[in-house]
Design a protein around this motif. Structure first.
Motif, short mmCIF file in Angstrom:
data_model
loop_
_atom_site.label_atom_id
_atom_site.label_comp_id
_atom_site.label_asym_id
_atom_site.label_seq_id
_atom_site.Cartn_x
_atom_site.Cartn_y
_atom_site.Cartn_z
N THR A 223 0.82 -1.22 0.00
CA THR A 223 0.00 0.00 0.00
C THR A 223 0.85 1.26 0.00
O THR A 223 0.36 2.34 -0.35
CB THR A 223 -0.93 0.04 1.23
N LYS A 224 2.11 1.16 0.40
CA LYS A 224 2.96 2.34 0.55
C LYS A 224 3.09 3.11 -0.76
O LYS A 224 3.17 4.35 -0.78
CB LYS A 224 4.34 1.93 1.06
N GLU A 277 -13.04 9.57 6.49
CA GLU A 277 -13.71 8.34 6.08
C GLU A 277 -12.74 7.16 6.10
O GLU A 277 -13.10 6.04 6.48
CB GLU A 277 -14.31 8.49 4.67
N CYS A 278 -11.49 7.41 5.70
CA CYS A 278 -10.48 6.34 5.74
C CYS A 278 -10.21 5.90 7.17
O CYS A 278 -10.05 4.70 7.44
CB CYS A 278 -9.19 6.81 5.09
N TRP A 285 -5.09 2.21 0.97
CA TRP A 285 -4.88 2.66 -0.41
C TRP A 285 -4.25 1.51 -1.18
O TRP A 285 -3.10 1.14 -0.96
CB TRP A 285 -3.98 3.89 -0.44
N VAL A 286 -5.03 0.93 -2.09
CA VAL A 286 -4.59 -0.27 -2.81
C VAL A 286 -4.31 -0.01 -4.29
O VAL A 286 -3.97 -0.94 -5.02
CB VAL A 286 -5.64 -1.39 -2.66
N GLY A 287 -4.45 1.21 -4.72
CA GLY A 287 -4.20 1.58 -6.10
C GLY A 287 -4.34 3.07 -6.26
O GLY A 287 -4.60 3.80 -5.28
N ARG A 288 -4.19 3.56 -7.47
CA ARG A 288 -4.31 4.99 -7.72
C ARG A 288 -5.74 5.44 -7.44
O ARG A 288 -6.69 4.99 -8.08
CB ARG A 288 -3.94 5.30 -9.18
N LEU A 294 -10.71 -3.52 4.50
CA LEU A 294 -9.91 -4.72 4.75
C LEU A 294 -10.62 -5.96 4.23
O LEU A 294 -11.83 -6.10 4.38
CB LEU A 294 -9.66 -4.88 6.25
N GLU A 295 -9.85 -6.85 3.64
CA GLU A 295 -10.37 -8.17 3.30
C GLU A 295 -10.39 -9.01 4.58
O GLU A 295 -9.69 -8.72 5.56
CB GLU A 295 -9.50 -8.83 2.23
#
Length: 474
Positions: A223-224, A277-278, A285-288, A294-295
């Motif tokens: 995620t970084k 909200e986050c 953050w898993v993408g642009r 969470l899964e």
């Protein structure tokens, strides 16, 4: 006055429609913060008229989140109206129905300040009698009331920020033992503020190894790459029994996309909205521009459970989140229970009340303490199946006896079990915090609630076990 307001609003709606598009970048710098916010909402894809009405209805002090919630509520109301019979629908009068629908929507009020929180002093930092990653300024000692000294040992967990008087009541019913307050953020990458009333020794504790990751990026290194510089979170908030919706993820994606296309600094309230909200929903953050909840396997890892602990057996994704949200954080509980390893090298007999998905059992197993006999009381069939599955998968050599109703555990049944295997060494429990947690404003009725009232059953069982075992020793 009304005519002036209507004229002003009409001007702004025309102005917004005119400027939304390629010419936005040349005009934005001259707008005020509120006007900037309206323009930003339009760039996110919300109709300019809806954004203007939302600002008017919610007021100039409304947050970005309140404006979006208002418009989403209006959209949902329109969608529900599609399914109403024609004779139940409001009549359309020169476009007045749409305005009437907006006006009848309640304005989202700001969350009221919590005034009924527990007055007991919560320590800062919340490390109880010590955690493996922090040093205490002085040697910690405690003296237990005589009637509380074990064995049998008891250990009870509940949410730290409870309503007024709850911890005083629980302490009084459990032999006036003072609670130990610990935040699981010192053991893993997520916060979980809990209190523990127990009579366990506090010396010579040790943590489970290997130590779990303690920051978001240690737990989720991929995620970084996508993490915004203004998202300063290093820990997740307390994991709940529910997760963020697809609608929320889409709103955040639109907000992030609009920020990218915005010339100059976007309204600060937009960044605050996204970050709030986050934090609230523990989004990663898993993408642009992609913030995702969470899964379930990630949830399991943060709570200290083995991968796929809650998977299989026809258990739904919703049930998995619910079960995990009500579970023990294994690493935290294992640290407290670690003192039992030297006391019970040949194994332990456990009475696990409202044990959920087996957090206590997993903690003891990972500590290397053999589980000779475990009597588990859990009303949820889903949770019982998860614990039973784990018991079989780990090839436990002891006996697992489960009950689905605490009322089945009366004095006669307890006497039979105590005579059968020589008594209980540990009575461990914790009830779901739904009736106590500050995030619940509907059924937050303290220890009288449906779930939290189980505490009184826990006390009843502890008293019975202590009494029966005391009589056996005479």
């Amino acid at each position: 006055m009304i005519a002036l307001l209507n004229a002003t609003r009409t001007f702004w709606m025309m102005f917004m429609k005119m400027i939304v598009g390629p010419r936005t970048r040349t005009i934005v710098c001259s707008l005020s913060e509120n006007e900037n916010s309206l323009l930003f909402l339009a760039n996110m894809g919300y109709p300019a008229e809806e954004a203007s009405i939302a600002m008017e209805r919610c007021g100039p002090e409304a947050s970005f989140s309140e404006l979006i919630d208002f418009m989403c509520a209006a959209q949902m109301a329109r969608e529900e109206d599609v399914y109403l019979p024609e004779d139940e629908k409001p009549k359309l009068n020169s476009g007045g129905y749409k305005r009437k629908m907006y006006n009848e929507l309640p304005v989202r009020k700001k969350q009221r300040a919590i005034t009924d929180e527990e007055p007991i002093h919560l320590p800062r930092p919340m490390i109880g009698f010590g955690v493996p990653t922090e040093s205490l300024p002085a040697i910690v000692q405690r003296t237990l009331p005589e009637q509380a000294i074990g064995p049998p040992f008891f250990y009870y967990e509940n949410v730290a920020l409870a309503p007024k008087g709850v911890w005083d009541t629980m302490s009084r019913f459990l032999y006036d033992v003072e609670p130990e307050f610990v935040d699981s953020k010192y053991f893993c990458a997520t916060a979980r503020k809990r209190g523990y009333i127990h009579n366990l020794p506090i010396e010579d504790r040790f943590p489970l190894l290997p130590l779990p990751p303690r920051t978001i990026h240690e737990a989720f290194p991929l995620t970084k790459k996508w993490w915004p510089s203004w998202d300063t979170r290093t820990k997740l908030n307390c994991l709940q029994t529910s997760i963020g919706s697809a609608r929320l993820a889409d709103r955040i994606r639109k907000a992030m996309k609009a920020m990218e296309n915005f010339d100059g600094e976007p309204p600060l309230m937009v960044q605050k909205y996204v970050l709030d909200e986050c934090r609230k929903w523990n989004l990663l953050w898993v993408g642009r521009n992609k913030a995702s909840p969470l899964e379930t396997d990630e949830f399991e890892m943060l709570m200290g459970f083995p991968r796929n602990h809650t998977r299989g057996g026809g258990i739904s994704r919703t049930d998995r989140y619910k079960s995990l949200g009500n579970a023990f954080q294994v690493d935290t509980v294992a640290y407290h229970l670690s003192v039992l390893k030297d006391l019970y090298p040949n194994g332990i007999n456990v009475l696990s009340l409202f044990s959920g998905i087996g957090g206590a059992e997993v903690a003891l197993y990972r500590l290397g303490i053999p589980l000779n006999n475990v009597v588990s009381v859990e009303i949820s069939e889903v949770n019982r199946n998860i614990l039973r599955s784990w018991w079989e998968q780990t090839n436990q050599k002891g006996n697992l006896i489960d009950f689905n109703d605490i009322q089945q555990l009366n004095g006669d049944v307890l006497e039979q079990m105590i005579d059968s295997f020589g008594g209980f060494d540990l009575v461990i429990g914790g009830s779901p915090c739904n009736n106590l947690t500050g995030s619940n404003r509907v059924t937050r009725d303290g220890l009288e609630g449906k779930d939290s009232s189980l505490f009184y059953d826990y006390v009843r069982i502890v008293d019975l076990v202590k009494s029966i075992m005391s009589n056996r020793r005479v």
